[in-house]
Motif scaffolding. Structure first.
Motif, PDB file in Angstrom:
ATOM      1  N   VAL A   8      -8.963  -1.645  -2.438  1.00 54.35           N
ATOM      2  CA  VAL A   8      -7.790  -2.143  -1.711  1.00 54.35           C
ATOM      3  C   VAL A   8      -8.223  -2.878  -0.444  1.00 54.35           C
ATOM      4  CG1 VAL A   8      -5.642  -1.495  -0.554  1.00 54.35           C
ATOM      5  CG2 VAL A   8      -6.353  -0.306  -2.637  1.00 54.35           C
ATOM      6  N   LEU A   9      -9.200  -2.318   0.264  1.00 52.48           N
ATOM      7  CA  LEU A   9      -9.675  -2.945   1.498  1.00 52.48           C
ATOM      8  C   LEU A   9     -10.316  -4.300   1.219  1.00 52.48           C
ATOM      9  CD1 LEU A   9     -11.200   0.127   3.375  1.00 52.48           C
ATOM     10  CD2 LEU A   9      -9.029  -1.026   3.823  1.00 52.48           C
ATOM     11  N   ASN A  10     -11.054  -4.406   0.151  1.00 55.02           N
ATOM     12  CA  ASN A  10     -11.703  -5.677  -0.187  1.00 55.02           C
ATOM     13  C   ASN A  10     -10.688  -6.762  -0.543  1.00 55.02           C
ATOM     14  OD1 ASN A  10     -14.252  -4.561   0.180  1.00 55.02           O
ATOM     15  ND2 ASN A  10     -14.438  -3.931  -1.976  1.00 55.02           N
ATOM     16  N   THR A  12      -7.706  -6.981   0.796  1.00 50.35           N
ATOM     17  CA  THR A  12      -6.712  -7.091   1.870  1.00 50.35           C
ATOM     18  C   THR A  12      -6.349  -8.539   2.221  1.00 50.35           C
ATOM     19  OG1 THR A  12      -7.360  -4.966   2.820  1.00 50.35           O
ATOM     20  CG2 THR A  12      -6.220  -6.512   4.275  1.00 50.35           C
ATOM     21  N   LEU A  15      -3.966  -9.802  -0.402  1.00 54.24           N
ATOM     22  CA  LEU A  15      -2.694  -9.084  -0.313  1.00 54.24           C
ATOM     23  C   LEU A  15      -1.874  -9.570   0.877  1.00 54.24           C
ATOM     24  CD1 LEU A  15      -3.814  -5.416  -1.102  1.00 54.24           C
ATOM     25  CD2 LEU A  15      -2.656  -7.013  -2.631  1.00 54.24           C
ATOM     26  N   LEU A  16      -2.550  -9.812   1.999  1.00 57.58           N
ATOM     27  CA  LEU A  16      -1.850 -10.313   3.183  1.00 57.58           C
ATOM     28  C   LEU A  16      -1.294 -11.713   2.937  1.00 57.58           C
ATOM     29  CD1 LEU A  16      -4.164  -9.117   6.108  1.00 57.58           C
ATOM     30  CD2 LEU A  16      -1.934  -8.205   5.427  1.00 57.58           C
ATOM     31  N   ALA A 184      -0.937  -8.060  -5.705  1.00 52.73           N
ATOM     32  CA  ALA A 184      -1.459  -6.732  -6.025  1.00 52.73           C
ATOM     33  C   ALA A 184      -1.596  -6.538  -7.526  1.00 52.73           C
ATOM     34  CB  ALA A 184      -0.545  -5.662  -5.433  1.00 52.73           C
ATOM     35  N   PHE A 197      -3.631  -0.065  -6.346  1.00 52.75           N
ATOM     36  CA  PHE A 197      -2.870  -1.210  -5.833  1.00 52.75           C
ATOM     37  C   PHE A 197      -1.363  -0.996  -5.921  1.00 52.75           C
ATOM     38  CE2 PHE A 197      -6.984  -3.229  -6.373  1.00 52.75           C
ATOM     39  CZ  PHE A 197      -7.046  -4.048  -5.262  1.00 52.75           C
ATOM     40  N   THR A 200      -0.419   1.270  -3.133  1.00 49.19           N
ATOM     41  CA  THR A 200      -0.434   0.558  -1.854  1.00 49.19           C
ATOM     42  C   THR A 200       0.818  -0.289  -1.688  1.00 49.19           C
ATOM     43  OG1 THR A 200      -2.855   0.455  -1.887  1.00 49.19           O
ATOM     44  CG2 THR A 200      -1.715  -1.095  -0.446  1.00 49.19           C
ATOM     45  N   VAL A 204       3.704   0.080   1.279  1.00 57.23           N
ATOM     46  CA  VAL A 204       4.059  -1.036   2.163  1.00 57.23           C
ATOM     47  C   VAL A 204       5.545  -1.363   2.056  1.00 57.23           C
ATOM     48  CG1 VAL A 204       3.697  -3.484   2.626  1.00 57.23           C
ATOM     49  CG2 VAL A 204       1.740  -2.016   2.127  1.00 57.23           C
TER      50      VAL A 204
END
Length: 244
Positions: A8-10, A12, A15-16, A184, A197, A200, A204
């Motif tokens: 998920v961090l990779n 980001t 996703l943003l 996602a 994902f 997550t 959000v």
């Protein structure tokens, strides 16, 4: 099976990017829908011949069919209709992004129009009579006197409708656009990280919609405090006339 936070961090940045598009579409559709909806509500409230009935039919149509169907109509049929107006007779593609912004604005304007129309009915008739007594034109009366009061009264419902609009942005996948949910979903299927994902995305959406709901509730409480009935109820509790 462990929860892979690193995946998920990779992802980001991607996703943003999708979240930014969802927010942009929500903001544009909300502002455009409010402006168009307010105009339509005023026309219906003034009972302008022909125009009021046409707007009523438009609002009824938009509120009776799903948004995804309107997206399909606008994306496939409008280019064909525009093509018939050109000498060559060829369809004019509008593009998925333009289609999304226009369709969401037109669709949401029907809902905002009903919200504003309800607010116009809630305004005391003395406000209209007082504005007319001062010699204000209809345009000045609505713009300077009536509409600001309507926006304050209907603020909680407007926020609630905007939350629904934000959730509906996920439907742009039918136009091959990448919103937050779409971003996602693509990475989740590519990396086989569905749980990470989708969880997550759920968190959000929950956070954003919860903040919107809290804002709507604050507007509602503020309106209750300002209203005569709200002040009366608080006065009764203050002096022990009624239970809190």
């Amino acid at each position: 099976m462990s929860f892979d936070f690193a995946a998920v961090l990779n992802a980001t940045p991607y996703l943003l990017q999708g979240l930014l598009f969802s927010a942009e579409l929500t903001l544009v559709a909300m502002i455009g829908g409010m402006l168009l909806g307010t105009f339509m509500a005023i026309i219906r409230h003034m009972r302008v011949p022909v125009a009021a009935e046409a707007i009523r039919a438009y609002v009824t149509l938009m509120r009776s069919i799903p948004l995804i169907l309107v997206l399909f109509w606008f994306f496939f049929l409008v280019p064909l209709l525009l093509g018939h107006l050109t000498p060559a007779g060829r369809s004019i593609p509008l593009g998925p992004k333009f289609t999304a912004f226009i369709t969401f604005t037109l669709f949401e304007s029907a809902y905002y129009a009903e919200i504003v129309r309800a607010g116009l009915k809630a305004i005391d008739k003395g406000q209209y009579e007082g504005a007319k007594a001062l010699g204000l034109s209809s345009l000045t009366m609505y713009w300077s006197v009536v509409v600001p009061q309507v926006l304050r009264v209907t603020a909680p419902i407007i926020v609630s409708q905007t939350i629904i609009l934000f959730q509906d942005t996920a439907l742009v996948y039918v136009l091959s656009l990448t919103d937050f949910f779409g971003a996602a979903a693509k990475i989740a299927q590519r990396d086989s990280k569905l749980v990470e994902f989708y969880s997550t995305v759920a968190v959000v959406y929950l956070l954003i919609c919860s903040m919107g709901s809290e804002l709507s509730e604050r507007f509602r409480k503020k309106q209750g405090y300002r209203s005569p009935r709200g002040r009366f109820e608080r006065a009764k509790r203050m002096f022990g006339i009624a239970r809190p």
